[in-house]
Design an enzyme around this catalytic site. Sequence first.
Site, PDB file in Angstrom:
ATOM      1  N   HIS A   8      14.967  -3.538  -1.839  1.00 61.97           N
ATOM      2  CA  HIS A   8      15.768  -4.705  -2.174  1.00 61.97           C
ATOM      3  C   HIS A   8      14.910  -5.928  -1.894  1.00 61.97           C
ATOM      4  O   HIS A   8      13.719  -5.897  -2.122  1.00 61.97           O
ATOM      5  CB  HIS A   8      17.102  -4.721  -1.425  1.00 61.97           C
ATOM      6  CG  HIS A   8      17.030  -4.336   0.016  1.00 61.97           C
ATOM      7  ND1 HIS A   8      16.644  -5.207   0.997  1.00 61.97           N
ATOM      8  CD2 HIS A   8      17.305  -3.169   0.639  1.00 61.97           C
ATOM      9  CE1 HIS A   8      16.700  -4.609   2.169  1.00 61.97           C
ATOM     10  NE2 HIS A   8      17.086  -3.360   1.995  1.00 61.97           N
ATOM     11  N   CYS A  53      19.623   0.021  -1.945  1.00 60.52           N
ATOM     12  CA  CYS A  53      20.014   0.177  -0.548  1.00 60.52           C
ATOM     13  C   CYS A  53      21.108   1.228  -0.376  1.00 60.52           C
ATOM     14  O   CYS A  53      20.846   2.417  -0.466  1.00 60.52           O
ATOM     15  CB  CYS A  53      20.436  -1.168   0.027  1.00 60.52           C
ATOM     16  SG  CYS A  53      20.594  -1.142   1.825  1.00 60.52           S
TER      17      CYS A  53
END
Length: 272
Positions: A212, A100
């Site tokens: 993620h 991320c």
Amino acid sequence: MSYAPMEIIIGWLYPKLMSTYGDRGNVITIERRAQWRGYNVTVLPLDQNSTAEDIKSVDIIVGGGAQDRQQEIVMRDLQGAKAQSMRHKIENGTPGVFTCGSPQLLGNYYEPAFGKRIEGLGILDLVSVHPGENTKRCIGNLVIEVTASPLAAELQAMTGIKPYLVGFENHGGRTKLGKVAALGRVVYGLGNNGEDGTEGAFYQNAIATYSHGPLLPKNPFVADWLIQTALRLKYQQEIKLSTLDDTLAMQGREAMFKRLKVDLPNAAGIRI
């Protein structure tokens, strides 16, 4: 004669500031899969109270996501000797997974929708720019084929099949790669920027990705690669990990591939 078990120190980057999307799951996955095999594991938070020497001591680095404000705080702290230690670790092959927002931290810079450009560490030759508040975020399930060398070959040697990762992306920034290899090719989803078909980046043994969800519980063989690579580097010997029962994780991958109507022969049934 008895021998002390091998030890792994996991460095967790700014857990209170950079854990927006369940990134604790990546740390737990590495920790548990190492412990189940009899290795000693220490999780060391790398935050404002840490030193450059703390960073030097870790065997695996895990970084997660953050909002723009938190990322600015991190970048103000990760300077000087601490930045040098982080750069030294990655340049010398310490394995890590950065999801991320943390790849933006390692890149050249990130330009948020509001505010000033946030300068990165410049370890990964990439830049990230948020196109503006009226631009759609890149949100949804993500499947990528790992293409980076030598990671793709090493994962295939471990599992017996071509490596695919399944995850979830949620990012406003668009990333463009410079002279750094993409982690992989987008099969489903948007990836780095929704335009060039790339996802993530790979440098030395550092994995950077927008995937993620978190990443490692869905793709446990990547956690095993991190463990194996860390032990091999630390103890300077070949490491063969014992087999774990990943039936549930593999069934979850297969279910997701079916749901997304992604036809990847043998991609779900990975053997470790």
